[in-house]
Design a protein around this motif. Structure first.
Motif, mmCIF file in Angstrom:
data_model
loop_
_atom_site.group_PDB
_atom_site.id
_atom_site.type_symbol
_atom_site.label_atom_id
_atom_site.label_comp_id
_atom_site.label_asym_id
_atom_site.label_seq_id
_atom_site.Cartn_x
_atom_site.Cartn_y
_atom_site.Cartn_z
ATOM 1 N N SER A 54 -5.984 -10.039 4.170
ATOM 2 C CA SER A 54 -6.768 -8.824 4.403
ATOM 3 C C SER A 54 -8.127 -8.919 3.717
ATOM 4 O O SER A 54 -8.215 -9.324 2.559
ATOM 5 C CB SER A 54 -5.985 -7.628 3.860
ATOM 6 O OG SER A 54 -6.812 -6.500 3.774
ATOM 7 N N CYS A 56 3.906 1.268 2.884
ATOM 8 C CA CYS A 56 3.328 1.018 1.557
ATOM 9 C C CYS A 56 3.928 1.997 0.558
ATOM 10 O O CYS A 56 4.745 1.621 -0.283
ATOM 11 C CB CYS A 56 1.804 1.138 1.617
ATOM 12 S SG CYS A 56 1.037 1.082 0.000
ATOM 13 N N LYS A 116 -2.696 -8.240 -0.407
ATOM 14 C CA LYS A 116 -3.719 -7.404 -1.045
ATOM 15 C C LYS A 116 -5.102 -7.837 -0.552
ATOM 16 O O LYS A 116 -5.379 -9.035 -0.455
ATOM 17 C CB LYS A 116 -3.602 -7.608 -2.560
ATOM 18 C CG LYS A 116 -4.643 -6.912 -3.381
ATOM 19 C CD LYS A 116 -4.300 -5.472 -3.568
ATOM 20 C CE LYS A 116 -5.410 -4.691 -4.246
ATOM 21 N NZ LYS A 116 -5.365 -3.272 -3.899
ATOM 22 N N SER A 176 -1.299 -3.899 -0.422
ATOM 23 C CA SER A 176 -1.346 -3.039 -1.620
ATOM 24 C C SER A 176 -1.174 -3.923 -2.845
ATOM 25 O O SER A 176 -1.044 -5.145 -2.724
ATOM 26 C CB SER A 176 -0.227 -1.994 -1.595
ATOM 27 O OG SER A 176 0.991 -2.571 -2.007
ATOM 28 N N GLN A 205 3.698 -0.136 9.446
ATOM 29 C CA GLN A 205 3.462 -0.656 8.093
ATOM 30 C C GLN A 205 3.967 0.337 7.042
ATOM 31 O O GLN A 205 3.775 1.545 7.193
ATOM 32 C CB GLN A 205 1.959 -0.910 7.884
ATOM 33 C CG GLN A 205 1.401 -1.984 8.801
ATOM 34 C CD GLN A 205 0.060 -2.531 8.320
ATOM 35 O OE1 GLN A 205 -0.510 -2.077 7.335
ATOM 36 N NE2 GLN A 205 -0.442 -3.533 9.029
ATOM 37 N N ARG A 223 -5.797 4.624 4.943
ATOM 38 C CA ARG A 223 -5.832 5.872 4.168
ATOM 39 C C ARG A 223 -6.933 5.716 3.139
ATOM 40 O O ARG A 223 -6.906 4.810 2.311
ATOM 41 C CB ARG A 223 -4.494 6.094 3.485
ATOM 42 C CG ARG A 223 -4.419 7.392 2.757
ATOM 43 C CD ARG A 223 -2.989 7.732 2.355
ATOM 44 N NE ARG A 223 -2.957 9.044 1.750
ATOM 45 C CZ ARG A 223 -3.282 9.285 0.496
ATOM 46 N NH1 ARG A 223 -3.644 8.292 -0.291
ATOM 47 N NH2 ARG A 223 -3.249 10.508 0.019
HETATM 48 C C1 FMN Z 1 -1.805 1.291 -4.763
HETATM 49 C C2 FMN Z 1 -2.297 1.010 -3.362
HETATM 50 C C3 FMN Z 1 -3.092 -0.106 -3.135
HETATM 51 C C4 FMN Z 1 -3.584 -0.361 -1.849
HETATM 52 N N1 FMN Z 1 -4.363 -1.462 -1.636
HETATM 53 C C5 FMN Z 1 -4.813 -1.721 -0.372
HETATM 54 C C6 FMN Z 1 -5.591 -2.876 -0.104
HETATM 55 O O1 FMN Z 1 -5.882 -3.705 -0.968
HETATM 56 N N2 FMN Z 1 -6.020 -3.068 1.171
HETATM 57 C C7 FMN Z 1 -5.713 -2.200 2.179
HETATM 58 O O2 FMN Z 1 -6.121 -2.449 3.324
HETATM 59 N N3 FMN Z 1 -4.967 -1.110 1.960
HETATM 60 C C8 FMN Z 1 -4.519 -0.848 0.717
HETATM 61 N N4 FMN Z 1 -3.760 0.265 0.495
HETATM 62 C C9 FMN Z 1 -3.473 1.181 1.617
HETATM 63 C C10 FMN Z 1 -2.099 0.879 2.217
HETATM 64 O O3 FMN Z 1 -2.052 -0.408 2.796
HETATM 65 C C11 FMN Z 1 -1.735 1.904 3.305
HETATM 66 O O4 FMN Z 1 -2.633 1.781 4.397
HETATM 67 C C12 FMN Z 1 -1.788 3.346 2.809
HETATM 68 O O5 FMN Z 1 -1.163 3.475 1.554
HETATM 69 C C13 FMN Z 1 -1.087 4.279 3.785
HETATM 70 O O6 FMN Z 1 0.216 3.825 4.100
HETATM 71 P P1 FMN Z 1 1.543 4.459 3.408
HETATM 72 O O7 FMN Z 1 1.646 5.840 3.851
HETATM 73 O O8 FMN Z 1 2.671 3.597 3.899
HETATM 74 O O9 FMN Z 1 1.345 4.374 1.944
HETATM 75 C C14 FMN Z 1 -3.262 0.534 -0.784
HETATM 76 C C15 FMN Z 1 -2.442 1.634 -1.037
HETATM 77 C C16 FMN Z 1 -1.966 1.887 -2.305
HETATM 78 C C17 FMN Z 1 -1.085 3.090 -2.534
#
Ligand code: FMN
Length: 345
Positions: free
Chosen positions: A103, A266, A46, A23, A264, A196
């Motif tokens: 990633s 986030c 990221k 993220s 994981q 997601r």
């Molecule tokens: C602001 C933000 C930026 C994210 N950037 C990436 C990214 O660059 N690459 C990626 O694979 N997932 C990205 N994600 C997805 C997260 O890694 C994660 O899979 C998703 O938010 C669901 O997990 P959580 O419920 O713990 O938030 C991002 C999520 C958020 C909220």
């Protein structure tokens, strides 16, 4: 004291099963260090987005009065964006003791390969491929996307045999179990269940398409639990990390019991910071001690679909008793009511 160390993607040793998800938080070495110091087992940086790189290049194209210089500028912009990622990897490798997972989000086969080599050369301990895409080509035969993923993993693992490759999958495949099995056979070290997606929403006042919520909701975890249990049962050699919906120590324990090697975080970190990692790991350790588990491997998969009764519940998509019940309390896997006040729920 219970030992929380674990293995992920078959080759990585993690001091704890909590992974900092990719993220914006993982693009800043200082922030990453703070989260790592709280006890995380690994970090996913990221993503490098091919789409973003192409956007930067096309911005150049529309603004340049010197078409002859375009080729040079394009490769300069791409190299620069790539070097931001390789510099981040190097900074993290210098300052962290936990595995650093790079990633990639690409759609062209040659770009996957090029980026993968550069990120591994910079020191990435593993690669997480964010392969989420909404396929809308009516002429494309169904199954094409899945076959493409399997081929890509085969090519990458051939080119980089020592580097664990994991795929962050969307939940919108017809048969995730079969896909995971093919990915495992083609050399994938693990899968992340699930990515997601960006969610468009509709603003009915302005009759416009707008962005939906960026953060997950807690119930998003449940699809991850279902499929983790099923994949663990059917493809035992494939490592799994749950992503989406995990908020606290209870969710960490749930993920492990379902069959994930790691969970994981986030959204939880955006909302609660490094403290969430410390609290989740303290909860896990206490829970393991109370339940008399000495190591994570004793916990992982205890509720996986390796047992027929677990498989039956996890495969169930329509639950007559649940939906027809006049009692609005949810039912547990065997049809009994769950008490929402029960702290174990
Ligand atoms: C602001 C933000 C930026 C994210 N950037 C990436 C990214 O660059 N690459 C990626 O694979 N997932 C990205 N994600 C997805 C997260 O890694 C994660 O899979 C998703 O938010 C669901 O997990 P959580 O419920 O713990 O938030 C991002 C999520 C958020 C909220």
């Amino acid at each position: 004291m219970a030992n929380t160390s674990t293995k992920y993607a078959n080759k990585l040793s993690l001091r704890s099963p909590l992974i900092i998800a990719s993220s914006g938080l993982t693009s800043d070495p200082k922030k990453i260090k703070e989260l790592a110091n709280a006890g995380a087992g690994a970090v996913v940086l990221k993503s490098i987005f091919e789409e973003q790189m192409e956007q930067e290049v096309s911005n150049l194209e529309s603004s340049s009065d010197f078409p002859g210089a375009m080729e040079y500028l394009q490769s300069y912009v791409q190299d620069h964006a790539l070097s931001e990622h390789t510099d981040l990897i190097k900074a993290c490798k210098d300052s962290l003791e936990i595995p650093v997972i790079a990633s990639i989000n690409c759609y062209k086969a040659d770009t996957w390969m090029e980026y993968a080599h550069s990120l591994v050369e910079a020191g990435a301990d593993a690669l997480e491929l964010n392969v989420m895409r909404i396929d809308t080509d009516r002429a494309q035969e169904w199954g094409t996307a899945e076959k493409g993923l399997v081929q890509m993993v085969a090519d990458l693992t051939k080119a980089l045999p020592r580097v664990p490759i994991t795929l962050k999958l969307s939940k919108y495949y017809t048969n995730i179990i079969s896909l995971c099995r093919s990915l495992s056979i083609s050399g994938a070290g693990g899968v992340v269940l699930f990515n997601r997606s960006y969610l468009p929403d509709i603003d009915i006042h302005n009759e416009a398409i707008v962005s939906g919520p960026i953060f997950s909701s807690e119930t998003d975890l449940l699809d991850g639990i279902r499929y983790t249990s099923l994949v663990r049962g059917a493809v035992p050699d494939l490592s799994i990390a749950i992503s989406s919906g995990a908020r606290d120590g209870k969710d960490l324990v749930k993920g492990l019991l379902a069959g994930a090697d790691a969970v994981q975080y986030c959204t939880a970190l955006y909302k609660g910071g490094a403290r969430i990692i410390e609290e989740s790991l303290a909860y896990l350790t206490k829970w393991m001690e109370e339940h008399k588990y000495a190591g994570i491997d004793e916990v992982v998969g205890r509720l996986a679909a390796t047992r027929i009764d677990h498989a039956n519940v996890m495969q169930r998509s329509q639950f007559m008793k649940h939906f027809s019940s006049h009692d609005d309390r949810p039912v547990d896997s065997f049809g009994g009511n769950i008490d929402r006040n029960d702290t174990n729920y």
